[in-house]
Design an enzyme around this catalytic site. Sequence first.
Site, PDB file in Angstrom:
ATOM      1  N   SER A 160       0.851  -1.303   0.171  1.00 14.91           N
ATOM      2  CA  SER A 160      -0.147  -0.033  -0.094  1.00 14.91           C
ATOM      3  C   SER A 160       0.824   1.392  -0.106  1.00 14.91           C
ATOM      4  O   SER A 160       1.546   1.419  -0.927  1.00 14.91           O
ATOM      5  CB  SER A 160      -0.843   0.189   1.190  1.00 14.91           C
TER       6      SER A 160
ATOM      7  N   ASP B 182      -9.974  -3.776  -5.649  1.00 14.83           N
ATOM      8  CA  ASP B 182      -9.305  -2.778  -4.740  1.00 14.83           C
ATOM      9  C   ASP B 182      -9.926  -1.438  -4.582  1.00 14.83           C
ATOM     10  O   ASP B 182     -10.125  -0.721  -5.654  1.00 14.83           O
ATOM     11  CB  ASP B 182      -7.883  -2.449  -5.054  1.00 14.83           C
TER      12      ASP B 182
ATOM     13  N   HIS C 144      -8.095  -4.438  -1.206  1.00 17.03           N
ATOM     14  CA  HIS C 144      -7.035  -3.752  -0.847  1.00 17.03           C
ATOM     15  C   HIS C 144      -5.865  -4.691   0.066  1.00 17.03           C
ATOM     16  O   HIS C 144      -4.717  -4.327   0.021  1.00 17.03           O
ATOM     17  CB  HIS C 144      -7.048  -2.490  -0.062  1.00 17.03           C
TER      18      HIS C 144
HETATM   19  C1  MLT Z   1      -1.199   5.940  -0.143  1.00 19.85           C
HETATM   20  O1  MLT Z   1      -1.696   7.119   0.371  1.00 19.85           O
HETATM   21  O2  MLT Z   1      -0.228   5.661  -0.313  1.00 19.85           O
HETATM   22  C2  MLT Z   1      -2.369   5.291  -0.654  1.00 19.85           C
HETATM   23  O3  MLT Z   1      -3.731   5.771  -0.490  1.00 19.85           O
HETATM   24  C3  MLT Z   1      -2.646   3.747  -0.021  1.00 19.85           C
HETATM   25  C4  MLT Z   1      -2.702   3.869   1.445  1.00 19.85           C
HETATM   26  O4  MLT Z   1      -2.007   4.238   2.213  1.00 19.85           O
HETATM   27  O5  MLT Z   1      -4.066   3.630   1.813  1.00 19.85           O
END
Ligand code: MLT
Length: 202
Positions: free
Chosen positions: A103, A153, A184
């Site tokens: 992520s 996701d 996700h």
């Molecule tokens: C991010 O902010 O890098 C993406 O939205 C993934 C997350 O951290 O949820």
Amino acid sequence: MTEFIHRFEPATGAHLPPLLLLHGTGGDENDLLGLGRMISPGSALLSPRGRALEHGMPRFFRRLAEGVFDEDDVRRRALELGDFVADARKRYEIAAPVAVGFSNGANIAAALLLLKPDVLAGAVLLRAMVPLSDPPEAELSGKPVLLLSGQADPIVPSSNSVRLAALLSDAGARVDHKVLPAGHQLSQADVTLARSWIGSVE
Ligand code: MLT
């Protein structure tokens, strides 16, 4: 040099790539140690905690909204992370690591590949998205990248992960992009695929 709170576990096997473990939003340096051990048993593990805080939750860079990044901060913090890795390589006497990012951690790993290609030997990007709207021309000369996306996701639209795969391959990376029947969150398939992929890259 900016110091990162981190965990380091030395290798217990020979000729295994060190892993740079990069957690998701709200995680920390302990989060992905188990995943790292499952993906590449015996590898050295270097696991920093992200230095950007969002309501107390560690991240690797600031965002303006979900999926909308503060790109100046992405650039600055990716370079900072690159310096940390270079320093840790000397301190712990390890080779260039393969990043394993989830992520937000996958997004900073993608930024690091584009901004400082020499820092990483390759990357496993779990639920990553395009980190920079106007990335520099990178030379990734055959660097192996495994990109695992979730079909359902809610944070990363499939068009975005397809764009990231294209961006990295256009820069010369050897990209293996798979879309899993997942959201996700990580699934068992992520672990299985990452483990066999790591075993197959030299
Ligand atoms: C991010 O902010 O890098 C993406 O939205 C993934 C997350 O951290 O949820």
